[in-house]
Design a protein around this motif. Sequence first.
Motif, PDB file in Angstrom:
ATOM      1  N   UNK A  55       5.830   5.392   5.458  1.00  0.00           N
ATOM      2  CA  UNK A  55       7.120   6.017   5.677  1.00  0.00           C
ATOM      3  C   UNK A  55       8.254   4.989   5.211  1.00  0.00           C
ATOM      4  N   UNK A  56       7.946   3.671   5.363  1.00  0.00           N
ATOM      5  CA  UNK A  56       8.896   2.780   5.105  1.00  0.00           C
ATOM      6  C   UNK A  56       8.482   1.569   3.854  1.00  0.00           C
ATOM      7  N   UNK A  57       9.342   1.215   3.034  1.00  0.00           N
ATOM      8  CA  UNK A  57       8.699   0.183   1.852  1.00  0.00           C
ATOM      9  C   UNK A  57       8.630  -1.010   2.472  1.00  0.00           C
ATOM     10  N   UNK A  61      10.620  -4.303   5.619  1.00  0.00           N
ATOM     11  CA  UNK A  61       9.782  -5.119   6.524  1.00  0.00           C
ATOM     12  C   UNK A  61      10.082  -6.628   6.258  1.00  0.00           C
ATOM     13  N   UNK A  62      10.077  -6.925   5.253  1.00  0.00           N
ATOM     14  CA  UNK A  62      10.416  -8.481   4.501  1.00  0.00           C
ATOM     15  C   UNK A  62      11.657  -8.884   4.957  1.00  0.00           C
ATOM     16  N   UNK A  63      12.639  -8.076   4.847  1.00  0.00           N
ATOM     17  CA  UNK A  63      14.149  -8.199   4.868  1.00  0.00           C
ATOM     18  C   UNK A  63      14.286  -8.333   6.636  1.00  0.00           C
ATOM     19  N   UNK A  64      13.629  -7.606   7.599  1.00  0.00           N
ATOM     20  CA  UNK A  64      13.547  -7.672   8.841  1.00  0.00           C
ATOM     21  C   UNK A  64      13.103  -9.063   9.141  1.00  0.00           C
ATOM     22  N   UNK A  95       5.761   6.406  -0.474  1.00  0.00           N
ATOM     23  CA  UNK A  95       6.643   5.346  -0.562  1.00  0.00           C
ATOM     24  C   UNK A  95       5.989   4.441  -1.808  1.00  0.00           C
ATOM     25  N   UNK A  96       6.919   3.737  -2.538  1.00  0.00           N
ATOM     26  CA  UNK A  96       6.453   2.736  -3.588  1.00  0.00           C
ATOM     27  C   UNK A  96       6.868   1.312  -2.933  1.00  0.00           C
ATOM     28  N   UNK A  97       5.715   0.636  -3.050  1.00  0.00           N
ATOM     29  CA  UNK A  97       5.997  -0.657  -2.376  1.00  0.00           C
ATOM     30  C   UNK A  97       6.208  -1.732  -3.235  1.00  0.00           C
ATOM     31  N   UNK A  98       7.366  -2.768  -3.202  1.00  0.00           N
ATOM     32  CA  UNK A  98       7.396  -3.967  -4.192  1.00  0.00           C
ATOM     33  C   UNK A  98       6.532  -4.862  -3.812  1.00  0.00           C
ATOM     34  N   UNK A  99       5.369  -4.780  -3.996  1.00  0.00           N
ATOM     35  CA  UNK A  99       4.025  -5.753  -4.099  1.00  0.00           C
ATOM     36  C   UNK A  99       4.316  -6.958  -4.446  1.00  0.00           C
ATOM     37  N   UNK A 100       4.865  -7.215  -5.412  1.00  0.00           N
ATOM     38  CA  UNK A 100       5.106  -8.547  -6.243  1.00  0.00           C
ATOM     39  C   UNK A 100       5.998  -9.293  -5.096  1.00  0.00           C
ATOM     40  N   UNK A 101       6.979  -8.703  -4.606  1.00  0.00           N
ATOM     41  CA  UNK A 101       7.913  -9.254  -3.631  1.00  0.00           C
ATOM     42  C   UNK A 101       7.160  -9.653  -2.284  1.00  0.00           C
TER      43      UNK A 101
END
Length: 338
Positions: A55-57, A61-64, A95-101
Amino acid sequence: MLVNAIWKKINEGDIAPVYLLTGTEQFLMDMTIKRLIKALPDTDADTVIRFDLEETPIEAVIEEADTLPFLEERKLIIANNASFLKASDKSKEKVVHNIAMLETWLDNPSPTAVLVFVAPYEKLDGRKKITKTLQQKTVVVETNALTGRDLTTWVQQEASTNGVKINAETAQILVDYTGDSLLSLSSELSKITMYMNGAGEVTKELIELLVPRMPEMDVFRLTDAYMTGNVKETIKIYHDLLRNGEEPIMLTSLIAGQIRLMIHVSTLVKKGYQQQQIAKTLSVHPYRVKLIMENRRIPNMERLLLILKKLAHIDHQLKTTSGKRERVLEIFFMEPMR
């Protein structure tokens, strides 16, 4: 690294910045997270930050994780359902995740957070770069269901944690009574430990006194004794079940169900199915499948079908007779198998 070795490090305060929990044994996942909560100062179940990655990109999670904690020394973040680690149809993903990030972040994870990725799947997609990266740069906790010697060893270790002892043979008896659910085994060990006041050695007699046996296990024992021609043991188990209030009609139905399960398992094994796949396909407990797969004395398909036919006749007799129903099934058990 084995689960117990990882738990030992956590208990000693040697906590990694990122963990990957993968597998299907929920109890081991829950216990790992509980140990992290206990080991991290100023952290409890209420302060754990949880995300659902379906549900969440991952960016959130990384920002948190990179945001400084308010009161804790390090905050604990649980990122559930890391479905981007398994083979999937991208067109169906919410959800589309920024895997590179994520890959870049894993090179330098936050020193003020402990991030736990939870991938509750039997198998990850090892072809994906992110799967390989996480396996290389995190502490991987494999939580697959335990079987055989690994399971009895776990029972012995869990007993030791509770302050009591149990040998391998008695541990197997507990498994036979309870099944292979670690949650159930842990619960029964806790009950036994309380009865023993946290000291001493667990015995077969204690297990028989305190632990309720799964009905499926008694039916398995009864069916196995009958099919191996052990009339004395078959009758003994049968009488024990009658004393425990089981009805002949119900027992006939359960035995027939066990025979049908044997037929289904044997068929799926020939098709190349594994234990977990068979359990899922047939919607039965994996431990029941395991016992059948390990039993080298199961008759051939023709004989199993003949037994089913006999049981159908027994069922009809039991439902139409006015005499002693217990005797009808007992005579069936005393007849030699052909």
